[in-house]
Design a protein around this motif. Structure first.
Motif, PDB file in Angstrom:
ATOM      1  N   SER A  36      -3.015 -25.462  10.199  1.00 44.09           N
ATOM      2  CA  SER A  36      -3.039 -24.020   9.941  1.00 44.09           C
ATOM      3  C   SER A  36      -1.962 -23.688   8.915  1.00 44.09           C
ATOM      4  O   SER A  36      -0.814 -24.119   9.038  1.00 44.09           O
ATOM      5  CB  SER A  36      -2.807 -23.224  11.232  1.00 44.09           C
ATOM      6  N   ASP A  38      -3.629 -16.934  11.128  1.00 44.86           N
ATOM      7  CA  ASP A  38      -5.030 -16.566  11.337  1.00 44.86           C
ATOM      8  C   ASP A  38      -6.029 -17.470  10.616  1.00 44.86           C
ATOM      9  O   ASP A  38      -7.205 -17.132  10.523  1.00 44.86           O
ATOM     10  CB  ASP A  38      -5.258 -15.112  10.902  1.00 44.86           C
ATOM     11  N   ARG A  39      -5.608 -18.630  10.122  1.00 42.69           N
ATOM     12  CA  ARG A  39      -6.551 -19.453   9.367  1.00 42.69           C
ATOM     13  C   ARG A  39      -6.110 -20.911   9.327  1.00 42.69           C
ATOM     14  O   ARG A  39      -4.940 -21.225   9.516  1.00 42.69           O
ATOM     15  CB  ARG A  39      -6.692 -18.936   7.943  1.00 42.69           C
ATOM     16  N   TYR A  72     -11.652 -22.357   9.517  1.00 44.55           N
ATOM     17  CA  TYR A  72     -11.737 -21.342  10.564  1.00 44.55           C
ATOM     18  C   TYR A  72     -10.878 -20.135  10.228  1.00 44.55           C
ATOM     19  O   TYR A  72      -9.910 -20.209   9.471  1.00 44.55           O
ATOM     20  CB  TYR A  72     -11.370 -21.922  11.933  1.00 44.55           C
ATOM     21  N   PHE A  73     -11.267 -19.024  10.834  1.00 47.94           N
ATOM     22  CA  PHE A  73     -10.565 -17.747  10.682  1.00 47.94           C
ATOM     23  C   PHE A  73     -10.407 -17.127  12.056  1.00 47.94           C
ATOM     24  O   PHE A  73     -11.372 -17.022  12.813  1.00 47.94           O
ATOM     25  CB  PHE A  73     -11.361 -16.814   9.765  1.00 47.94           C
ATOM     26  N   ASP A  74      -9.178 -16.748  12.405  1.00 44.81           N
ATOM     27  CA  ASP A  74      -8.888 -16.070  13.665  1.00 44.81           C
ATOM     28  C   ASP A  74      -8.718 -14.585  13.397  1.00 44.81           C
ATOM     29  O   ASP A  74      -7.948 -14.187  12.512  1.00 44.81           O
ATOM     30  CB  ASP A  74      -7.605 -16.613  14.298  1.00 44.81           C
ATOM     31  N   THR A  75      -9.422 -13.771  14.169  1.00 45.93           N
ATOM     32  CA  THR A  75      -9.356 -12.335  13.987  1.00 45.93           C
ATOM     33  C   THR A  75      -9.424 -11.648  15.351  1.00 45.93           C
ATOM     34  O   THR A  75      -9.424 -12.318  16.379  1.00 45.93           O
ATOM     35  CB  THR A  75     -10.489 -11.855  13.046  1.00 45.93           C
ATOM     36  N   ARG A  78     -12.428 -16.499  17.065  1.00 38.72           N
ATOM     37  CA  ARG A  78     -12.299 -17.573  16.074  1.00 38.72           C
ATOM     38  C   ARG A  78     -13.686 -17.901  15.544  1.00 38.72           C
ATOM     39  O   ARG A  78     -14.606 -18.171  16.315  1.00 38.72           O
ATOM     40  CB  ARG A  78     -11.653 -18.822  16.665  1.00 38.72           C
ATOM     41  N   LEU A  85     -13.224 -19.907   3.355  1.00 36.39           N
ATOM     42  CA  LEU A  85     -12.589 -18.869   4.164  1.00 36.39           C
ATOM     43  C   LEU A  85     -13.057 -17.490   3.739  1.00 36.39           C
ATOM     44  O   LEU A  85     -13.308 -16.619   4.582  1.00 36.39           O
ATOM     45  CB  LEU A  85     -11.066 -18.980   4.050  1.00 36.39           C
ATOM     46  N   ASN A  86     -13.211 -17.274   2.440  1.00 40.70           N
ATOM     47  CA  ASN A  86     -13.638 -15.965   1.961  1.00 40.70           C
ATOM     48  C   ASN A  86     -15.051 -15.608   2.408  1.00 40.70           C
ATOM     49  O   ASN A  86     -15.375 -14.433   2.586  1.00 40.70           O
ATOM     50  CB  ASN A  86     -13.546 -15.896   0.436  1.00 40.70           C
ATOM     51  N   LEU A 112     -14.151 -14.295   5.850  1.00 39.46           N
ATOM     52  CA  LEU A 112     -13.226 -13.161   5.822  1.00 39.46           C
ATOM     53  C   LEU A 112     -13.799 -11.935   5.115  1.00 39.46           C
ATOM     54  O   LEU A 112     -13.632 -10.798   5.578  1.00 39.46           O
ATOM     55  CB  LEU A 112     -11.933 -13.611   5.142  1.00 39.46           C
ATOM     56  N   TRP A 137     -17.636 -11.407   8.504  1.00 40.51           N
ATOM     57  CA  TRP A 137     -16.965 -10.706   9.586  1.00 40.51           C
ATOM     58  C   TRP A 137     -16.895  -9.186   9.424  1.00 40.51           C
ATOM     59  O   TRP A 137     -17.076  -8.450  10.407  1.00 40.51           O
ATOM     60  CB  TRP A 137     -15.568 -11.264   9.784  1.00 40.51           C
TER      61      TRP A 137
END
Length: 336
Positions: free
Chosen positions: A89, A93-94, A107-110, A138, A148-149, A152, A156
Motif C-alpha cells: 500500500s 486507501d490504495r 485495490y481502492f479502500d473507500t 474495498r 486505480l483511476n 476511483l 465508484w
C-alpha cells in the motif's frame, strides 16, 4: 488439505516520480505471506528488510525503472527466496496485491455513511433496530485490465452518490442489507462499469466484514487477546497483544441474508477466547507448543466443531509477524 503461511510486514519512507506526476513521497507498507516453515520467520523478515532497504529514505527511481506500486511490489517479491503473496500500500486507501500464482490486482479502500436495519432478525436483536455505520468498502480489480483511476473516478462515484447518507433498506436489492447482501449488491453494480472486477469487501466495523467475488461468500471477525508465552529456555516469559482473525466461508441463508451472524461468531469463540486471554499460552490443555503456529492450530482444533464454516485463521503476535492457517486453499485476501 490444510495449508499454513507465515505473515511478515514492514514499512518504508520513499520518494518517487511517476509519469505525469511530479516528485512526491509516501509511507509505504508491505506485507508478505509465504508457505515457508514456522522456523523461517526470521529468514523471511530479513529478506523483506533487505528488499526494501534500497528504497528507505531514498528515491525509488534510482533503483527501479518502474517506480509504480506494481513495479515496487514485483521487485520485492522477486527478492524473496520462496514464492510469496504480497500486499503493498502506498497510501491508506490504495495499493496492489500479487498472489503466489502471479496474478496482480489493484485495490481502492473507500467508505460511505448510511443507516439500515435488518428486518429478519429475532425480536430483541440489536440489528433489528434502526441504526447506522460508517461502512468501509474495498474494491479489487485485475491490474492487467484496470487502473486505480478506473475504480476511483469511474466505477465508484455513481454508487457513492446512491449510498451515502441514505437509508439502505429503501434501495432496491438492499431490503435486507446484511454485510453479505451488500457485498454481492456492490459487486454486481460495480461489474457493470468495471469489467476487471475481482472481488468486493464490505466492513460494517473495524473488526468484521464480508467479501464476495461473484461466486463465493466469505466473512471475517477479529478479536484481540492479551497473553504470555515462554521467552527462553531459562523459563522467562514475554507477552503479546495478539490479533486473531477468524474467516468463514459458506452459503448465505436466503431468509437471514448472512453466512453467520457476526454476533454468533463472537459467542461461539467465547469459550476459546477465555482460555487464551490473560493466560500463559504454554499451559493450554493439549497445546503442542506456544509458538504462533501451534497456538493457531490449537484454536482450530477447539473452534472447528463450534464453527464448521471456519475457512482460515490469521494469528498476529505483532502487526508485522504472524501465521495463517487456510483450510480451503482458496481464500482471497481479506481486509488487513
Amino acid at each position: 488439505m490444510n495449508s499454513s503461511s507465515l505473515i511478515c510486514g514492514t514499512g518504508f519512507e520513499a520518494a518517487r516520480q511517476l509519469p505525469d506526476i511530479g516528485e512526491h513521497g509516501h509511507s509505504f507498507r508491505v506485507q508478505l505471506r509465504s508457505s515457508a516453515q514456522p522456523g523461517q520467520h526470521d529468514t523471511l523478515a530479513a529478506e523483506l528488510q533487505a528488499a526494501v532497504a534500497p528504497f528507505h529514505y531514498a528515491r525509488i527511481n534510482s533503483t527501479l525503472q518502474d517506480a509504480s506500486d506494481l513495479g515496487i511490489a514485483r521487485y520485492i517479491a522477486a527478492q524473496c527466496s520462496q514464492p510469496v503473496s504480497l500486499n503493498l500500500s502506498s497510501a491508506a486507501d490504495r495499493g496492489v496485491l500479487i498472489g503466489e500464482d502471479g496474478r496482480e490486482y489493484v485495490y481502492f479502500d473507500t467508505r460511505f455513511e448510511a443507516a439500515h436495519h435488518l428486518p429478519h432478525v429475532p425480536p430483541g436483536h440489536k440489528c433489528g433496530r434502526l441504526h447506522g455505520h460508517g461502512f468501509g468498502v474495498r474494491i479489487v480489480a485485475d491490474a492487467s485490465r484496470s487502473t486505480l483511476n478506473d475504480i476511483l473516478l469511474k466505477a465508484w462515484p455513481p454508487l457513492f452518490a446512491r449510498l451515502n447518507h441514505r437509508y439502505l433498506n429503501d434501495i432496491p436489492g438492499l431490503e435486507n442489507p446484511t454485510s453479505e447482501v451488500m457485498a454481492a449488491w456492490l459487486y454486481h453494480q460495480l461489474a457493470a462499469n468495471l469489467a476487471a472486477l475481482a472481488w468486493v469487501e464490505v466492513r460494517e466495523t473495524h473488526t468484521a466484514g464480508s467479501q464476495f467475488d461473484g461466486h463465493t461468500y466469505r466473512i471475517w471477525k477479529e478479536q484481540h487477546f492479551e497473553s504470555a508465552v515462554p521467552f527462553d529456555a531459562a523459563g522467562h516469559y514475554t507477552g503479546h497483544s495478539y490479533l486473531i482473525r477468524l474467516m468463514l466461508q459458506g452459503n448465505v441463508d436466503r431468509v437471514m441474508g448472512w453466512v453467520l451472524d457476526f454476533g454468533d461468531v463472537k459467542d461461539r469463540f467465547k469459550p476459546v477466547y477465555r482460555q487464551l486471554d490473560h493466560n500463559p499460552l504454554d499451559k493450554l490443555p493439549g497445546i503442542r507448543a506456544a509458538d504462533t503456529a501451534s497456538i493457531a492450530e490449537w484454536v482450530h482444533g477447539e473452534l472447528k466443531p463450534l464453527v464448521p464454516e471456519l475457512a482460515r485463521i490469521d494469528l498476529m503476535e505483532t502487526p508485522d509477524r504472524g501465521v495463517s492457517l487456510d483450510f480451503h486453499g482458496d481464500m482471497q485476501w481479506p481486509l488487513l
